[in-house]
Design a protein around this motif. Structure first.
Motif, PDB file in Angstrom:
ATOM      1  N   LEU A 319       0.999  -1.274   0.132  1.00 40.14           N
ATOM      2  CA  LEU A 319       0.098  -0.056  -0.165  1.00 40.14           C
ATOM      3  C   LEU A 319       0.725   1.366  -0.005  1.00 40.14           C
ATOM      4  O   LEU A 319       0.261   2.097  -0.572  1.00 40.14           O
ATOM      5  N   TYR A 322       2.105   1.362  -3.543  1.00 40.81           N
ATOM      6  CA  TYR A 322       1.266   1.655  -4.881  1.00 40.81           C
ATOM      7  C   TYR A 322      -0.221   2.354  -4.305  1.00 40.81           C
ATOM      8  O   TYR A 322      -1.160   2.449  -5.020  1.00 40.81           O
ATOM      9  N   HIS A 323       0.354   3.209  -3.481  1.00 39.61           N
ATOM     10  CA  HIS A 323      -1.242   3.812  -3.277  1.00 39.61           C
ATOM     11  C   HIS A 323      -1.336   5.096  -3.970  1.00 39.61           C
ATOM     12  O   HIS A 323      -0.577   5.696  -4.485  1.00 39.61           O
ATOM     13  N   GLU A 491     -10.392  -2.951   0.011  1.00 38.30           N
ATOM     14  CA  GLU A 491     -10.380  -2.948   1.566  1.00 38.30           C
ATOM     15  C   GLU A 491     -11.228  -4.504   1.642  1.00 38.30           C
ATOM     16  O   GLU A 491     -10.392  -4.886   2.974  1.00 38.30           O
ATOM     17  N   LEU A 566      -7.644  -1.431  -5.589  1.00 32.82           N
ATOM     18  CA  LEU A 566      -5.969  -1.909  -5.066  1.00 32.82           C
ATOM     19  C   LEU A 566      -5.873  -3.239  -5.316  1.00 32.82           C
ATOM     20  O   LEU A 566      -4.521  -4.095  -5.195  1.00 32.82           O
TER      21      LEU A 566
END
Lengths: 1188, 633
Positions: A319, A322-323, A491, A566
């Protein structure tokens, strides 16, 4: 226990009466639903003990509950068959549409014994024609369910819906919604498509016997679907001459029985009656309860794999890397914001960006497509203007560019400065942010584009056609299944501890898997994780088909709206890194708007270069008035297709108007008046003439008469014959001797002249028709009596494609429609004596030293399959007095061919063996002349493009792809762009001519160095053509294969390797099928045209560098000669030859200077004049090219 | 310098041109791809350090072949049966649009090599150096028939570029690659080892499928077959007699108690060769599934396939031998000695039938008649032209016709991979006519895709229901014919020879239980005299049958073969001349007398020694001269 509902009946074994029944949607909680049923059943059977109750279960979800319940599982079709046999002994057939399958049962009577046997076919592999497709499409159409229950079938306005695949159908439905077609028309079109799909495919060529019971949910509840069956089934009866009672009301002939939904359950009980008493004894509720709480979980381990992230740490790291940071709009520094607008009008959503003069993204806007691209664009532009105004500034639009499917209409209506194809837009955007990248993978809502880059430009690319496997919709649909906003997908998925292993592939299959996994007890989180994991497999293996990712490079850019998810990004990154250890994987910072940014950047470049914009202006665009019209008046009547077009009339504020027309399938539909249509057709023809298309030429020429045939020798002419004797030790001795030529009687000749034969224009006929036509003609059959069916077309297949019992590739499947045409049209006009469709085991080929020259087994076997299809229920040949001739021939054995031809026709045509042999000889020569003619034309094109430094496109395909109904006009799309089109046959096969493109000692006509297992003649020819294209500097490849082509499959990797190593421009479509993928073809043509343009520029550069080399060599030679002259002079010597050489070279070098200054002048002129067109030319011996 | 001056203009110019070309970027940088893996070489020197991997047939066959090759000095190892994981490898590294057998078999090799790399820690180069894969060469013309291409592609793409796939040709002879340098010598010894493994595998497979459905104690058959296999393995590995091992194995099989009075439908499995032979995920363990659904499998043996390829050669040669000339092509007879070729084919067929009969007799496999290929061709031709090749050719259609017409099976299950070219694309289309002509036929065509086992099973179940009903009716009808009950029959069977493991009742109807009832029915309740009368009547019928059918058939076969007897003699002469040097001279004298002068020139063309033949490269068409006994994987 079906995919969506649970149905149960309690039956008294004595009376066979239903004591209790219920029908409930299980919302994927099958076991719980069953438990509820069993509890209620227990209450009504309270006086019985478990041992007195027997349970039989059926349906796609029943098997796992067999043990917990103590029930006996019964296969569904057996259940339905038994129920129908019990309740409707007079039923002739059953059509049941379920949620995820469709079944057709035909009861056939054994005429000798009177016994009935059921022939059942079931579609359980594919979503075409099932309830699931109807469900999905109903959501897309947005028709309330109560309205669908009231809807009646009306075939007055039907639109094209491809029911072949559930996903294709959905795409078509979305497009119809977007073009403003009323929802009732769409629903009727869908019903019609589904009914026709089932009638043409699922019946496996059988005729439904009356009475036909309609069963299953959709058939029970949707009156318009029932009515559609009642319309279409009798049509097939009439067409096939099936005798049915005309006086019985149609509702009785094709009834929907009461309690139709319960038939499978009832049938399971009937099955149980056949079983011994110990089978299916009910075990009570405990087992089921235990299964619900524990049993399911235990089974999970077997089909589960690892989660998306092994642990928290890994997830955090991912995360962190790549966020995608939230986009923060820069504040407006001044009161006037000067910017260009890029707009990407996609199929599911439209995006717009504002780009500053420096190329910085100032603002982004997004809207879900509402069906009309103009409306979507107006809203986006208004939003941008409003938001700038809200910042207290004013927007000055420097230019406007568009990409995506809306680009064409915007170019017309608001005079967009730029209209670029999506692939190029995405490429520009990615390279802008990441520089020299190797692979760009764009996953949008509907499609996937993967671009392979080289030297900053697109080398090749792969697109998903209409198949939605691996796109964003899939994830969206999955989230929807759980009522989860897609923004929460990742998520949720990251919470899973394990993930089910989906098998990659078709989106509809994935949905089937999803249902199964859910049944097994996987949680929402796990299913979401599993689906995210399958996405990269679908992209890289299913769509792209690249096995060795490391060969692609190491810098990957992921973009497209799906990258905001994601979970999908994590799966992608892991997949890539596992295969490319040192990979750098980036996610585009503006993933969803990459296309719009590309369009904006191109706009910036174009308006800067041009100095002005042709955009009508922001306010004018926002205030644009328009009208959309789609009715009888907009239907195109310029040909039999009668395309239902949509006219979009735009009224600009300055009073000017424009009309954009969509929905047509050929260029004729682009205009309204006949005059304008004729002008367009004329222009197109003119271009086509300038740029020859040898695919079309060859396809037509193959069925025309071949000139130059010798007349039959007179009786008594001396000929040489061979006497064959077998010797004692088995050897064969052949002795030559002379004898006279034998002729048949005049009476036989007369009969031959009047003999009329129909030949389907399909498959190997495209390579051998000149042979057979000439054979018949030489024997005296009148040319007008040799009748070929027409080239394939969608209409032809729609009309005659219902006889097939198998589902092979389209080129083979379409043969039945040709037979239908021969029977019902050509024969009706003037009757045939015979239909001839030979089995060609081996076909002619120019490839040398091949293992064999076999025809594809399906292609070779199709004549026998056709015989089966048209003789099984009724003999279509016999009923019409037509003889069917399907003898087997091999074109690799001329001696055998002669004898086989004689054997096949001796009784029918009454000729002598000499006459037949002579005709075969002439026919083989005609085939050679056909080749020579095509090759001469190919040679001319090749020499011309080489001379002009232009490009010709070589179509790599099997001969029968010359059929316009098979190649769907794809080669023509390139032809009108100005590229001459070559077929494989048109490449000269003269080894001397070819030698200069090959290395020393190379066998110019062999493919053994790349493919030794070359059994298939046509595939070997394709491989050879790829080798040729990789050696000829001016040839690019268009590689066409039919969906399911088994003979092309082994060559994909070989052709890829040849293309990759030599860098020859190539575009391939490996899954062309019955329907024309219009949208996909357009993107491909535009993108490939972009690559070809770059290739042409390269050729131009090479040509000018070669000229420079020549000049530099001449100058150097002059310099050296002068030095030598000086050296000689120093020794007081002179050489006259040397003097002459110096004189000549000095003149030549002088000429270079004059030419250079002239060229500079010309360059200025030529920019104003259009580029010279390629015309057919021929190279003379001295190397000049002259017009032919 | 030629003329004594310092400047050599041509040399200077050439150097200048090279420089300029480089500067202008005009060097011809277009590279061309050729497949460097086409001619793999496995040398004799590498033999001790190289493991030969094999696979692709039934487990019994694969394991026996490995043991047999071990017995003649090779390091061999059979691979596991291809599973779903192998399919995944196949799909990842294979071409798109390939068929399942290709994905499974190719994927299985890549899977095994990847395992060696990832689990055993060998580097790719070590694997390439110390392993080779042995398979039959491609035979065309469907995509599976060209799978060798796919092996190369998948191996290259999976990072095993250069891995050797060693081939022997199906259509070539007994001596394909011999010589001192060659690692895998494809000589008669090799093919004999292969044949011993294959025959033993066939015989045990048929036996196990016959016994398992009727075993009284679950698992007894598998245990017994396992013991026999162990015996066979040991014999093969030590290059001892397999027949002896099979004979010793009989005791294990005899100990298995069977109850053949269970009415079970006989399910003939036909279809695509690989799909019907594999016993793993490739057909979803079809054979076991049929058994679990209460059926008895009637499987296809490898010998059937060998007979078909021999029939093809015979048919193709006969069709062409009387032509006015010879054609140069795959099937053409240019350059081939027809007599010699036909003699080879006949000898091959005789040898095949005799060997199989011997193996069967020794192992206890009774009344297992090998198919008559001429009959099959004749039955199939009007529906499926005999000239059409690929897959099982006309056999699939003909087998269904015969299964129905001769009541050979209660149900015919045609299994094929999704989109199989000859089977799904052609045969299935033609079978619809057969089912129309024989509405009673229970015909279940079913495709395997690798996923979706549930639907596959469901489809098979759909037909198994009907088949069970059919078998039950047939069983009852048999009892009714003789007016006996099942209990009476069971009582009669106790301790009788009809209950023995190896007993096989003569074929009357499809089901095993019905056949046995037909056999014992007339005997039940009869006294010694009555039974003797029945036996006597049967002996007469059998003799009649032998005279009217079997002898006639033998005569017909002999008539067909007779013209080639001299050629057969010539063939045997050539072979013996080499094998037995002592009688060579005598033979020569005899033959010199027998052969007329005009034939001598022909004789000189016959290969008289086992000359060295280089490793056959796949691009070379099989040499018709080497056509002798067919060996196929």
């Amino acid at each position: 226990m079906g995919s969506t509902t649970v149905k149960a009946v309690v039956v008294d074994p004595e009376t066979k009466d239903i004591v209790w029944s219920d029908y409930q949607r299980h919302h994927t909680k099958q076991a719980e639903c069953v438990l509820d049923f069993m509890v209620r059943i227990g209450q009504i059977l309270a006086e019985l003990s478990c041992d007195d109750v027997r349970a039989f279960i059926t349906g796609s979800g029943a098997k796992p509950l067999e043990a917990p319940l103590g029930a006996k599982f019964v296969q569904e079709v057996n259940s339905v068959t038994l129920a129908v046999e019990t309740l409707h002994p007079d039923a002739g057939s059953v059509v049941e549409l379920g949620g995820q399958d469709a079944k057709i049962i035909v009861f056939k009577e054994n005429k000798q014994t009177g016994d009935k046997s059921a022939i059942a076919s079931m579609n359980d592999k594919c979503a075409s024609g099932t309830g699931a497709t109807i469900d999905k499409c109903m959501i897309k159409v947005g028709m309330p369910s109560e309205e669908t229950l009231e809807l009646h079938f009306d075939d007055a306005h039907l639109h094209h819906v491809a029911a072949k695949c559930g996903v294709f159908a959905e795409t078509d439905i979305v497009n119809l919604v977007k073009t403003g077609i009323p929802s009732d028309e769409i629903m009727c079109s869908l019903a019609d498509a589904i009914v026709m799909q089932n009638l043409s495919v699922l019946t496996r060529g059988n005729t439904l016997r009356h009475k036909v019971l309609l069963l299953g949910g959709p058939n029970t509840f949707l009156p318009f679907l029932q009515e559609c069956w009642r319309k279409r089934i009798p049509e097939t009866w009439d067409e096939r001459g099936y005798d049915y009672p005309k006086d019985v009301p149609i509702e009785e002939l094709i009834p929907v029985p009461e309690n139709a939904a319960l038939y499978a359950a009832y049938g399971a009980v009937m099955y149980g009656m056949h079983e011994p008493a110990a089978v299916g004894v009910y075990k009570g509720l405990d087992g089921l309860r235990r299964y619900i709480t524990e049993g399911r979980k235990e089974r999970l381990g077997e089909s589960a794999g690892p989660p998306l992230a092994r642990d928290e740490k890994e997830l955090e790291q991912f995360l962190g890397a790549y966020h995608i940071p939230m986009f923060i709009e820069p504040e407006a520094a001044t009161e006037k914001v000067r910017a260009v607008i890029g707009l990407d009008g996609g199929s599911t959503s439209s995006k717009a960006v504002l780009l500053s003069e420096e190329g910085e993204v100032l603002m982004k806007a997004y809207t879900l497509s509402k069906g009309n691209p103009i409306q979507d664009s107006k809203e986006l532009l208004a939003e941008l203007r409003g938001r700038i105004r809200a910042k207290g500034a004013e927007l000055e639009v420097l230019g406007f560019g568009a990409t995506g499917y809306a680009a064409d209409v915007l170019e017309e209506c608001v005079r967009a400065d730029v209209n670029i194809v999506e692939t190029v837009a995405h490429m520009m955007s990615a390279t802008h942010y990441f520089g020299d990248v190797d692979v760009i993978c764009d996953i949008g809502g509907q499609d996937i584009k993967v671009l392979f880059m080289e030297n900053g430009d697109i080398k090749t690319f792969k697109l998903s056609n209409q198949c939605s496997a691996g796109n964003g919709m899939l994830l969206q649909a999955m989230a929807d299944q759980f009522g989860l906003p897609v923004t929460e997908y990742a998520e949720t998925a990251f919470q899973a501890d394990l993930a089910p292993k989906f098998s990659y592939g078709c989106a509809v299959f994935l949905d089937t898997d999803r249902v199964n996994f859910q049944k097994e007890g996987f949680s929402k989180e796990e299913l979401l994780a599993g689906l995210a994991q399958v996405l990269p497999k679908n992209v890289w293996q299913y769509v792209v088909g690249v096995p060795r990712m490391a060969a692609l490079g190491r810098k990957f850019v992921l973009q497209g709206g799906t990258q905001y998810n994601l979970a999908a990004v994590k799966a992608q990154v892991d997949y890539i890194k596992e295969r490319v250890p040192n990979a750098e994987v980036y996610v585009h910072p503006h993933s969803g708007e990459a296309g719009a940014i590309g369009a904006a950047m191109e706009t910036l470049r174009v308006v800067t270069r041009r100095g002005s914009s042709r955009f009508i202006g922001l306010d004018a665009a926002i205030d644009l008035q328009y009208e959309t019209k789609n009715d009888e008046t907009t239907t195109c009547h310029f040909c039999a297709n009668n395309c239902s077009r949509t006219f979009i009339d735009a009224f600009r504020p300055d009073g000017s108007t424009s009309r954009y027309i969509s929905g047509f399938s050929c260029e004729k539909g682009m205009v309204e008046s006949k005059g304008a249509m004729e002008a367009i057709v004329k222009e197109r023809r003119k271009i086509m003439k300038e740029f020859p298309n040898l695919v079309t030429y060859e396809g037509l020429k193959a069925f025309k008469r071949v000139a130059g045939v010798q007349p039959m020798p007179d009786a008594g002419t001396q000929i040489e014959d061979v006497k064959v004797e077998r010797k004692f030790f088995g050897s064969i001795e052949r002795t030559n001797y002379m004898r006279t030529f034998q002729r048949s009687s005049e009476q036989a000749a007369e009969q031959r002249a009047n003999w009329r034969v129909g030949i389907p224009r399909v498959l190997n006929m495209y390579s051998t028709a000149p042979f057979f036509r000439t054979y018949f003609e030489v024997l005296g059959v009148r040319p007008k009596n040799i009748v070929f069916s027409d080239p394939s077309s969608e209409e032809m297949f729609a009309e005659g494609g219902k006889y097939g019992s198998v589902d092979p590739c389209y080129p083979s499947k379409v043969a039945q429609a040709h037979f239908h045409q021969l029977f019902f049209h050509k024969h009706e006009k003037s009757p045939f004596d015979a239909i001839f469709f030979p089995i060609l085991t081996h076909v002619p080929s120019f490839v040398t030293d091949a293992v064999d020259y076999a025809s594809c087994p399906i292609v070779a076997g199709t004549p026998d399959v056709m015989k089966a299809a048209f003789t099984k229920e009724q003999d279509y040949f016999e009923n019409r007095g037509i003889e069917y001739l399907a003898p087997a021939f091999s074109f690799t054995e001329p001696t055998l061919l002669k004898r086989d031809m004689f054997d096949a026709f001796r009784d029918i045509l009454g000729m002598t063996e000499d006459e037949s042999d002579f005709a075969v000889g002439q026919a083989l020569e005609a085939l050679d002349r056909f080749d020579e003619d095509i090759q001469a034309k190919g040679k001319a094109i090749l020499e011309q493009v080489e001379h002009d430094d232009k490009i010709a496109i070589l179509v790599l395909s099997r001969p029968y792809h010359n059929d316009p109904g098979l190649h769907h006009g794809i080669p023509d799309e390139f032809q009108v762009l100005g590229y001459p089109i070559l077929s494989i046959r048109s490449i000269p096969k003269d080894p001397e001519w070819l030698q200069r493109f090959y290395g020393e000692g190379e066998d110019v006509l062999s493919v053994n160095d790349v493919w030794p297992e070359n059994y298939s003649a046509n595939s070997a020819q394709k491989v050879w053509a790829a080798k040729f294209a990789s050696r000829h500097p001016n040839v690019a490849i268009l590689d066409l294969s039919s969906f399911k082509c088994g003979h092309d499959a082994p060559t994909y990797g070989i052709i890829d390797s040849i293309v990759a190593k030599s860098g020859v421009p190539s575009s391939s479509l490996h899954d062309i099928d019955a329907n024309k993928p219009g949208g996909s073809i357009k993107i491909r043509v535009k993108t490939y045209a972009h690559s070809l343009k770059i290739r042409e520029e390269h050729l131009d550069d090479v040509a000018s560098r070669k000229a420079e080399l020549q000049r530099r060599i001449d100058e150097k030679r002059l310099e050296l000669l002068r030095m030598k002259q000086e050296q000689l002079a120093a020794h007081r010597r002179a050489d006259l030859g040397l003097e002459r050489q110096i004189h000549e070279l000095t003149e030549k070098v002088g000429r270079y200077r004059i030419e250079a200054s002239k060229a500079a002048e010309d360059a200025t002129l030529s920019s104003a004049v259009s580029e010279s067109l390629i015309r057919l030319g021929k190279k003379t011996k001295d190397g000049k090219v002259v017009r032919v | 310098m030629a003329d004594g001056f310092e400047i050599d203009i041509d040399e200077e110019l050439a150097a200048f041109e090279a420089e300029e070309r480089a500067r202008l970027g005009l060097e011809d940088d277009r590279e061309q791809w050729t497949d460097a893996m086409i001619d793999p070489f496995f040398s004799a020197k590498e033999r001790p350090t190289t493991t030969i991997l094999n696979g692709g047939l039934t487990m019994a066959h694969d394991e026996f072949v490995a043991s047999a090759l071990k017995g003649i000095g090779y390091n061999t190892r059979p691979m596991d049966c291809a599973d779903v994981e192998a399919l995944r490898f196949g799909k990842e590294f294979g071409n798109k649009a390939q068929c399942n057998p290709t994905y499974f078999t190719v994927g299985n090799l890549v899977k095994e090599l990847s395992r060696l790399r990832d689990e055993e820690g060998l580097s790719a180069q070590e694997i390439i150096d110390s392993y080779v894969f042995l398979t039959a060469g491609a035979c065309g013309p469907c995509r599976f028939g060209m799978y060798v291409t796919e092996y190369r592609k998948a191996l290259r793409d999976a990072g095993f570029d250069g891995f050797r796939v060693v081939l022997f040709q199906q259509q070539s002879g007994f001596k394909q690659a011999t010589g001192e340098e060659i690692g895998l010598v494809l000589n008669p010894q090799f093919f004999m080892a292969l044949a011993r493994g294959l025959f033993a595998g066939d015989v045990l497979n048929v036996l196990s499928y016959r016994m398992r459905p009727y075993e009284v104690e679950e698992g007894a058959t598998d245990r017994a077959i396992g013991e026999v296999k162990r015996e066979v393995h040991e014999a093969l590995q030590e290059n001892r007699s397999v027949l002896r091992a099979l004979w010793r194995g009989r005791k294990y099989l005899e100990a298995v108690e069977l109850d053949r009075l269970r009415a079970k439908p006989k399910v003939a499995i036909i279809g695509e060769f690989w799909a019907m032979t594999t016993e793993g995920d490739g057909n979803y363990h079809l054979q076991r599934f049929v058994e679990s659904e209460g059926g008895e499998n009637d499987i296809q043996t490898l010998v059937n396939w060998l007979l078909y390829t021999l029939w093809e050669m015979r048919h193709d040669t006969e069709r062409r031998m009387t032509l006015r000339g010879t054609d140069e092509s795959y099937y053409g007879l240019e350059g081939s000695d027809v007599g010699y070729k036909m003699a080879g084919v006949w000898l091959g067929e005789l040898a095949l039938r005799a060997t199989f009969a011997t193996f069967s007799a020794v192992a206890g496999l009774k009344r297992n008649k090998l198919p008559d290929m001429d009959e099959i061709a004749k039955v199939g031709h009007s529906f499926y032209n005999n000239e059409l090749r690929g897959g099982e050719g006309h056999m699939e259609v003909a087998k269904l016709v015969l299964n129905v017409a001769k009541q050979k099976a209660n149900m015919t299950l045609s299994v094929k991979p999704f989109g199989c070219m000859p089977s799904s694309g052609v045969s299935d289309g033609i079978q619809t006519v057969i089912t129309e002509l024989h509405p009673d036929a229970i015909y279940c065509p079913v495709e395997t895709s690798g996923d979706g086992a549930v639907n596959f099973y469901s489809r098979v179940q759909m037909y198994m229901f009907k088949a069970r009903e059919r078998a039950r009716l047939e069983h009852q009808a048999a009892l009714d014919t003789y007016g006996i009950t099942e209990d009476q029959a069971r009582e009669f069977l106790k301790r009788s020879r009809y209950a023995k493991t190896f007993y096989k009742a003569p074929h009357i109807v499809a089901g095993t239980s019905a056949d046995i009832i037909h056999e014992i029915g007339p005997l039940v309740g009869k006294g010694r005299l009555g039974r003797t009368k029945v036996h006597a009547t049967r002996a007469v019928t059998r003799t009649k049958g032998f005279v009217t059918a079997d002898l006639r058939h033998a005569k017909k076969t002999f008539d067909k073969m007779a013209p080639y007897l001299p050629s057969l003699g010539r063939l045997i002469y050539v072979e013996l001349k080499e094998k037995l040097p002592a009688p060579k001279a005598a033979w020569q004298t005899l033959m010199r007398r027998a052969v007329p002068k005009s034939e001598e020139s022909a004789e000189t063309q016959i290969p008289t020694t086992h000359e060295y033949t280089p490793t056959p490269t796949p691009q070379a068409a099989p040499n018709p001269e080497t056509l002798r006994l067919q060996v196929v994987s």
